[in-house]
Design a protein around this motif. Structure first.
Motif, PDB file in Angstrom:
ATOM      1  N   LYS A  14      29.531   7.503  37.605  1.00 34.44           N
ATOM      2  CA  LYS A  14      29.820   6.892  36.320  1.00 34.44           C
ATOM      3  C   LYS A  14      29.446   5.420  36.352  1.00 34.44           C
ATOM      4  N   ILE A  15      28.777   4.932  35.307  1.00 36.55           N
ATOM      5  CA  ILE A  15      28.576   3.488  35.209  1.00 36.55           C
ATOM      6  C   ILE A  15      29.316   3.007  33.977  1.00 36.55           C
ATOM      7  N   GLY A  16      30.200   2.015  34.193  1.00 35.35           N
ATOM      8  CA  GLY A  16      31.011   1.515  33.098  1.00 35.35           C
ATOM      9  C   GLY A  16      31.035   0.001  33.087  1.00 35.35           C
ATOM     10  N   ILE A  17      31.065  -0.572  31.882  1.00 35.85           N
ATOM     11  CA  ILE A  17      31.183  -2.030  31.747  1.00 35.85           C
ATOM     12  C   ILE A  17      32.323  -2.295  30.788  1.00 35.85           C
ATOM     13  N   GLY A  18      33.297  -3.115  31.217  1.00 38.25           N
ATOM     14  CA  GLY A  18      34.446  -3.381  30.366  1.00 38.25           C
ATOM     15  C   GLY A  18      34.725  -4.861  30.230  1.00 38.25           C
ATOM     16  N   ILE A  19      35.252  -5.250  29.068  1.00 42.46           N
ATOM     17  CA  ILE A  19      35.580  -6.666  28.837  1.00 42.46           C
ATOM     18  C   ILE A  19      37.056  -6.761  28.500  1.00 42.46           C
ATOM     19  N   ILE A  20      37.753  -7.625  29.220  1.00 40.81           N
ATOM     20  CA  ILE A  20      39.199  -7.810  29.010  1.00 40.81           C
ATOM     21  C   ILE A  20      39.497  -9.285  28.773  1.00 40.81           C
ATOM     22  N   ARG A  21      40.336  -9.546  27.775  1.00 35.87           N
ATOM     23  CA  ARG A  21      40.797 -10.919  27.550  1.00 35.87           C
ATOM     24  C   ARG A  21      42.305 -10.933  27.631  1.00 35.87           C
ATOM     25  N   VAL A  25      42.066  -4.963  26.267  1.00 35.11           N
ATOM     26  CA  VAL A  25      40.747  -4.377  26.496  1.00 35.11           C
ATOM     27  C   VAL A  25      39.914  -4.515  25.224  1.00 35.11           C
ATOM     28  N   LEU A  26      38.843  -5.290  25.297  1.00 37.24           N
ATOM     29  CA  LEU A  26      38.020  -5.513  24.113  1.00 37.24           C
ATOM     30  C   LEU A  26      36.934  -4.450  23.951  1.00 37.24           C
ATOM     31  N   SER A  27      36.444  -3.954  25.084  1.00 39.46           N
ATOM     32  CA  SER A  27      35.449  -2.872  25.038  1.00 39.46           C
ATOM     33  C   SER A  27      35.392  -2.227  26.414  1.00 39.46           C
ATOM     34  N   ASN A  28      34.975  -0.964  26.460  1.00 45.42           N
ATOM     35  CA  ASN A  28      34.958  -0.246  27.746  1.00 45.42           C
ATOM     36  C   ASN A  28      33.989   0.942  27.725  1.00 45.42           C
ATOM     37  N   PRO A  29      32.721   0.727  27.365  1.00 45.90           N
ATOM     38  CA  PRO A  29      31.803   1.866  27.299  1.00 45.90           C
ATOM     39  C   PRO A  29      31.438   2.361  28.698  1.00 45.90           C
ATOM     40  N   HIS A  50      21.800   4.591  37.076  1.00 48.37           N
ATOM     41  CA  HIS A  50      22.522   3.360  36.737  1.00 48.37           C
ATOM     42  C   HIS A  50      21.555   2.257  36.327  1.00 48.37           C
ATOM     43  N   GLN A  51      20.452   2.162  37.078  1.00 48.11           N
ATOM     44  CA  GLN A  51      19.470   1.115  36.816  1.00 48.11           C
ATOM     45  C   GLN A  51      18.879   1.259  35.414  1.00 48.11           C
ATOM     46  N   SER A  52      18.672   2.508  34.982  1.00 43.80           N
ATOM     47  CA  SER A  52      18.040   2.723  33.684  1.00 43.80           C
ATOM     48  C   SER A  52      19.013   2.509  32.528  1.00 43.80           C
ATOM     49  N   VAL A  53      20.291   2.579  32.806  1.00 46.73           N
ATOM     50  CA  VAL A  53      21.301   2.557  31.740  1.00 46.73           C
ATOM     51  C   VAL A  53      22.018   1.210  31.606  1.00 46.73           C
ATOM     52  N   ILE A  54      22.092   0.461  32.707  1.00 52.28           N
ATOM     53  CA  ILE A  54      23.008  -0.675  32.787  1.00 52.28           C
ATOM     54  C   ILE A  54      22.789  -1.763  31.733  1.00 52.28           C
ATOM     55  N   LEU A  55      21.543  -2.146  31.452  1.00 51.50           N
ATOM     56  CA  LEU A  55      21.332  -3.269  30.533  1.00 51.50           C
ATOM     57  C   LEU A  55      21.679  -2.887  29.091  1.00 51.50           C
ATOM     58  N   ASP A  56      21.330  -1.646  28.703  1.00 54.14           N
ATOM     59  CA  ASP A  56      21.714  -1.176  27.363  1.00 54.14           C
ATOM     60  C   ASP A  56      23.228  -1.103  27.244  1.00 54.14           C
ATOM     61  N   LEU A  57      23.870  -0.623  28.320  1.00 53.85           N
ATOM     62  CA  LEU A  57      25.331  -0.502  28.323  1.00 53.85           C
ATOM     63  C   LEU A  57      25.982  -1.871  28.191  1.00 53.85           C
ATOM     64  N   LEU A  58      25.369  -2.885  28.809  1.00 49.12           N
ATOM     65  CA  LEU A  58      25.898  -4.245  28.728  1.00 49.12           C
ATOM     66  C   LEU A  58      25.860  -4.738  27.284  1.00 49.12           C
ATOM     67  N   LYS A  60      25.909  -2.911  24.676  1.00 45.93           N
ATOM     68  CA  LYS A  60      26.910  -2.127  23.942  1.00 45.93           C
ATOM     69  C   LYS A  60      28.303  -2.725  24.136  1.00 45.93           C
ATOM     70  N   ALA A  61      28.605  -3.102  25.390  1.00 46.85           N
ATOM     71  CA  ALA A  61      29.926  -3.657  25.699  1.00 46.85           C
ATOM     72  C   ALA A  61      30.156  -4.958  24.942  1.00 46.85           C
ATOM     73  N   LEU A  62      29.122  -5.808  24.902  1.00 44.67           N
ATOM     74  CA  LEU A  62      29.249  -7.091  24.207  1.00 44.67           C
ATOM     75  C   LEU A  62      29.418  -6.871  22.708  1.00 44.67           C
ATOM     76  N   LYS A  63      28.631  -5.935  22.181  1.00 45.08           N
ATOM     77  CA  LYS A  63      28.679  -5.674  20.736  1.00 45.08           C
ATOM     78  C   LYS A  63      30.050  -5.144  20.326  1.00 45.08           C
ATOM     79  N   GLU A  64      30.585  -4.167  21.108  1.00 42.27           N
ATOM     80  CA  GLU A  64      31.888  -3.577  20.768  1.00 42.27           C
ATOM     81  C   GLU A  64      33.014  -4.598  20.897  1.00 42.27           C
ATOM     82  N   ALA A  65      32.838  -5.579  21.803  1.00 48.29           N
ATOM     83  CA  ALA A  65      33.877  -6.593  21.989  1.00 48.29           C
ATOM     84  C   ALA A  65      33.695  -7.739  21.017  1.00 48.29           C
TER      85      ALA A  65
END
Lengths: 350, 82
Positions: A14-21, A25-29, A50-58, A60-65
């Motif tokens: 699983k590759i996950g990126i999450g933002i917490i303040r 939890v602001l985002s956790n795709p 992971h390499q192919s997905v990580i930058l798009d996922l990042l 997404k995480a910023l946008k959702e947060a």
């Protein structure tokens, strides 16, 4: 001053990126690398995923947060270990690059502690005995004097690994996860098959049970092929799933109860992917009820590997460090082995 | 060591070269059969691989270049100064 932390998790499939303040939890795709039925995930292909997905996922995480730029993040956190080498390094490489581009502190987090801190945040449990059960780890953890001490653990494979490899033998789908599909089949099980029960004091062992059930399955396949009526059995896949779960989970409940008694605690926190299993939660609940204890369980968003748990643990480490420097780049190397009790828990003063 | 491979990777700026160098040098080679030595000359990253067999070098170079690729794509997409 509010602290915003971003966490990157990629130690398994699983590759996950999450933002917490500040605990919110602001985002956790998350994106899971799912292999075809009968196949496990290998380090090189997992790393490629992971390499192919990580930058798009990042993005997404910023946008959702609702965060415009990484410059608004205060600390970059990632999984230092334990886990699979190649996937860990892929993620660490991206995070080191980002931290330098934006001149931000970077913190390497222990994956197990990420699970624990997320569990504590979501459930509010103050000082529980933690059952950490996943595809890669099986540990009973209790906090004492600035360390998450390992009370008991598997002496060979993790319980989730046993379940995953059993699912491969039955060619069950890995979507959304092999454990989920075992759980659904187990609900329809009718017959209980006696399997080895291997608790060793505070520890557990699973490779023997896996061998045993493999013999049953392969033996039956051979008998069917040779049309040997005598050697065939009438167990269905549902029966096998049901029996395996009952055995594995009873073992986990036993060592958890032993830890509760030793530590004198009345709270159990279940974390890790296998913690999603409702049957395990039920069985733990039944044991706890008898002892006037409670089970703190979390849903699949936070049980399964995710980025927010890394952000939360990293946040705690960063917040407790008054210099606010984070780690030096040399300290951000990844390690496949990283014991839970190797980390000094500076952020707790109990 | 019988086989060696040397790469000279030019980066756009000294800053980019430093970022790439500081990121990629941290993790050691996973297998002990390959030695890797890195040097930074202004905006050129110099890497030297040495091993007993050519196939070990091939594997090491392949994964190394994928790492460089990943770093460059990250810079391209997220560099605030670009």
């Amino acid at each position: 001053m509010a602290i915003t932390a971003i966490g990157f998790e990629g130690s398994a499939n699983k590759i996950g990126i999450g933002i917490i303040r500040d605990g919110e939890v602001l985002s956790n795709p998350r994106h899971t690398y799912i292999t075809p039925p009968g196949e496990g995930f290998r380090p090189n292909l997992t790393a490629k995923h992971h390499q192919s997905v990580i930058l798009d996922l990042l993005e997404k995480a910023l946008k959702e947060a609702n965060i415009k730029s990484l410059a608004d993040i205060d600390v970059f956190c990632f999984t230092k270990g334990p886990g699979m080498g190649a996937p860990l390094i892929v993620v660490a490489t991206v995070v080191r690059t980002l931290a330098q581009l934006y001149n931000k502190p970077i913190i390497g987090v222990n994956h197990c502690i990420g699970h624990i801190e997320m569990g504590r945040l979501i459930t509010g449990a103050k000082n529980p005995v933690v059952l950490y059960v996943s595809g890669g780890n099986t540990q009973i953890i209790a906090y004492s004097e600035h360390r998450y001490r390992i009370f008991g653990e598997t002496i060979d494979i993790a319980v989730g690994n046993c379940l995953d490899r059993f699912a491969r033998l039955l060619k069950l789908s890995n979507d959304p996860s092999p454990g989920y599909n075992i759980e659904q089949l187990a609900k329809k099980g009718q017959n209980y098959i006696q399997l080895p029960y291997t608790v060793k004091g505070m520890d557990v062992s699973f490779s023997g049970i896996l061998s045993h059930i493999k013999t049953i399955i392969v033996g039956n396949k051979q008998a069917r092929k040779n049309q040997n009526e005598i050697k065939q059995h009438s167990y269905t896949n549902e029966d096998l799933c049901f029996s395996l779960q009952e055995t594995l989970f009873a073992m986990l409940v036993e060592i958890t109860e032993r830890a509760l008694a030793h530590v004198g605690s009345n709270q159990v926190l279940i974390v890790g992917g296998v913690g999603c299993n409702v049957r395990l939660q039920e069985m733990m609940g039944a044991m706890c009820k008898e002892r006037q204890a409670t089970v703190c369980a979390i849903d699949e968003r936070y049980c399964i590997d995710n980025g927010a748990m890394i952000a939360q643990a990293g946040y705690e480490m960063y917040n407790a460090d008054k210099t606010r420097k984070g780690m030096t780049l040399d300290e951000t190397n990844c390690s496949q082995r990283y014991r839970t009790d190797a980390v000094y828990v500076s952020w707790r003063d109990d | 060591m019988d086989f060696a491979c040397e790469l000279n990777i030019p980066l756009l700026t000294t800053r980019h070269a430093e970022i790439v160098y500081n990121t990629v040098r941290i993790d050691r080679e996973p297998k002990k059969n390959v030695q890797r030595i890195e040097k930074l000359n202004n905006n050129v990253l110099n890497v030297r691989f040495e091993a007993e067999e050519a196939k070990f070098i091939r594997v090491a170079v392949e994964s190394y270049l994928e790492k460089i690729n990943s770093i460059l794509r990250t810079i391209q997409r997220f560099d605030p100064n670009l």
